[in-house]
Motif scaffolding. Structure first.
Motif, short mmCIF file in Angstrom:
data_model
loop_
_atom_site.label_atom_id
_atom_site.label_comp_id
_atom_site.label_asym_id
_atom_site.label_seq_id
_atom_site.Cartn_x
_atom_site.Cartn_y
_atom_site.Cartn_z
N GLN A 151 0.83 -1.20 0.00
CA GLN A 151 0.00 0.00 0.00
C GLN A 151 0.86 1.25 0.00
OE1 GLN A 151 -2.78 -0.50 3.39
NE2 GLN A 151 -4.37 -0.46 1.82
N HIS A 154 2.58 1.85 -3.43
CA HIS A 154 1.71 2.33 -4.51
C HIS A 154 1.13 3.71 -4.22
CE1 HIS A 154 1.82 -1.08 -7.23
NE2 HIS A 154 1.98 -1.80 -6.16
N ARG A 155 1.27 4.17 -2.99
CA ARG A 155 0.94 5.56 -2.69
C ARG A 155 2.12 6.48 -2.92
NH1 ARG A 155 -1.79 3.40 2.04
NH2 ARG A 155 0.08 3.96 3.24
N GLU A 157 4.89 6.28 -1.15
CA GLU A 157 5.56 6.50 0.14
C GLU A 157 6.75 5.55 0.24
OE1 GLU A 157 2.43 5.87 2.93
OE2 GLU A 157 1.23 7.54 2.19
N LYS A 358 -3.36 8.26 -10.00
CA LYS A 358 -2.15 7.45 -9.87
C LYS A 358 -2.02 6.45 -11.01
CE LYS A 358 -0.88 7.90 -5.08
NZ LYS A 358 0.36 8.59 -5.31
N SER A 361 0.07 8.10 -13.65
CA SER A 361 1.21 8.84 -13.11
C SER A 361 2.30 9.06 -14.15
CB SER A 361 1.79 8.11 -11.90
OG SER A 361 2.21 6.80 -12.26
#
Length: 457
Positions: A151, A154-155, A157, A358, A361
């Motif tokens: 998670q 894919h954000r 971070e 996203k 992107s």
């Protein structure tokens, strides 16, 4: 390889080198089934998925359900995999999962099923609560660590994702997917020595798997080590002839050496083993055709193909679009160039309206790049430079195609600075590109430090 979140929302299915596996082989008591044979098939499925052998994984999941039609968690994972291939059956399987008696399942199984349901129903607050509660009670569960790491990745971070994947290796040192993903995280940031260490460790732990060799091949391409890249991806194909990502990367590696004949040979061998990848193969056929014309600077012919199916079906942020747009600019056909830019802008607006920015992107820096090309060839060097700089800020070395695009965008930025007489700044940036990929800089120097052919003011 990257894929999108599936409608179930449980797992990120990743196709190719940037992928990570779901699980390590579990202990037998962790899964609820009355059939030892079904459990064995389930474990084989998980092992195949760890290796990114999707066809094998699906076959083993199917066999597990034949042996135990009430194997709920196997049903959930199969539904997740089938979303791309058979969405109707995936939906039916998922509905069966939701109607199952969860009380008889193990806690981890219940957690992932409840999480999948919450995400499918877009109850994101409930999903976040479930994750927090489970992770606080089971901080050493590799399944949940990897899920949260995914998670975060894919954000965007990266720092959090890297920390969690490192934590995953503390809990499960042979969890090979973590080595792979850490390699891509560090590669994306330009930490190439660390990336090579992770990928090499992955290869050491799993030398008989295709993916570590394929992942190393991507790193070598970005570094300009094209011979090493080809050797590595060929080894991946030898290990697993139907590992489609390696076939794709073999085509790319040969194109980077301008080996058109070799690229066509790679396409032919790919077609011989992977008929299901017809759309992907057709896309790379289009790329090869475009590269041939690009090398000859056949701008008129490229522009004449602008309305072809090859270009029409090309990914809007991909090489074919970028090159055809440049051909329009080289021919002074600003209307067609503007149409390509408008097409990309519409795609971005559509994604924004759906809350799916996203998923596009790559399109933002691509739009900036092609706008920079148009401005540079129109003589507006200052604004072209701004576009190239802004594109560079959004581009990373996250995989071979994106990494090479970042490098080529930087070379156009170098060229615009030279054209403005800012040689010191241009050479400083050129040195940075050379430190990553000396081969691409060598080609640039052979062309007189020009790609667009910009003249000094």
């Amino acid at each position: 390889m990257n894929r999108k979140y599936l409608w179930i929302g449980l797992v990120v299915v990743l196709v190719g080198a940037a992928a990570i596996s779901l699980v390590a082989l579990p202990n037998r008591q962790e899964w609820t089934t009355s059939s030892p044979a079904a459990l064995e098939e389930f474990e084989l499925a998980i092992d195949a998925r760890m290796k990114l052998y999707g066809t094998d994984a699906r076959a083993h999941f199917e066999r597990a359900l034949e042996l135990d039609p009430d194997f709920v968690f196997a049903k959930l994972l199969l539904a997740d995999m089938l979303e791309w291939y058979d969405p109707d059956r995936a939906k039916a399987l998922f509905n069966d999962v939701l109607s199952a008696d969860l009380d008889r399942l193990q806690q981890r199984e219940r957690f992932f099923i409840q999480l999948a349901e919450a995400r499918h129903e877009k109850r994101m607050a409930d999903a976040a609560r479930l994750i927090d509660e489970y992770y606080s009670k089971h901080p050493d569960d590799p399944w949940v660590i990897e899920f949260i790491a995914n998670q975060a990745f894919h954000r965007g971070e990266s720092e959090t994702a890297e920390r969690l994947f490192r934590r995953l290796l503390e809990v499960a040192p042979n969890w090979v997917g973590a080595y792979n993903q850490l390699g891509y995280i560090t590669m994306a940031q330009g930490r190439f020595a660390e990336a090579e260490e992770y990928f090499t460790s992955y290869r050491f732990i799993a030398p008989d798997q295709a993916n570590p060799h394929d992942s190393l091949g991507e790193l070598y391409m970005i570094q300009g080590r094209y011979d090493d890249a080809e050797t590595s991806v060929v080894r991946a194909i030898e290990i697993r002839p139907d590992f489609w990502a390696a076939h794709m990367h073999l085509v790319h590696a040969r194109l980077l050496r301008n080996d058109i004949a070799g690229a066509w040979d790679a396409i032919e061998s790919w077609e011989g083993v992977e008929e299901a990848m017809g759309r992907e193969i057709a896309s790379w056929r289009c790329v090869i055709e475009t590269v041939e014309l690009d090398l000859d600077q056949s701008w008129g012919e490229l522009l004449a193909n602008a309305d072809s199916k090859c270009v029409e079906k090309a990914y809007p942020a991909g090489y074919v679009t970028v090159t055809t747009h440049r051909a329009a600019c080289e021919m002074g056909d600003w209307e067609t160039a503007g149409a390509f830019e408008g097409r990309l802008e519409k795609q971005l607006e559509k994604a924004k309206d759906k809350g799916a920015e996203k998923s596009m992107s790559e399109a933002w820096p691509t739009l900036l790049h092609i706008q920079g090309v148009r401005l540079a060839l129109q003589g507006d060097l200052e604004n072209a430079e701004t576009k190239f700089r802004n594109a560079d800020a959004q581009l990373t070395y996250r995989e071979s195609v994106a990494g090479m695009f970042k490098l080529r965008n930087r070379l156009l930025l170098v060229e615009t600075m030279f054209a403005q007489g800012r040689d010191a700044e241009a050479h400083k940036l050129l040195a940075k590109v050379r430190s990553v990929n000396p081969a691409i800089v060598g080609e640039f120097e052979e062309n007189g430090l020009k790609s667009l052919g910009l003249e000094r003011r």
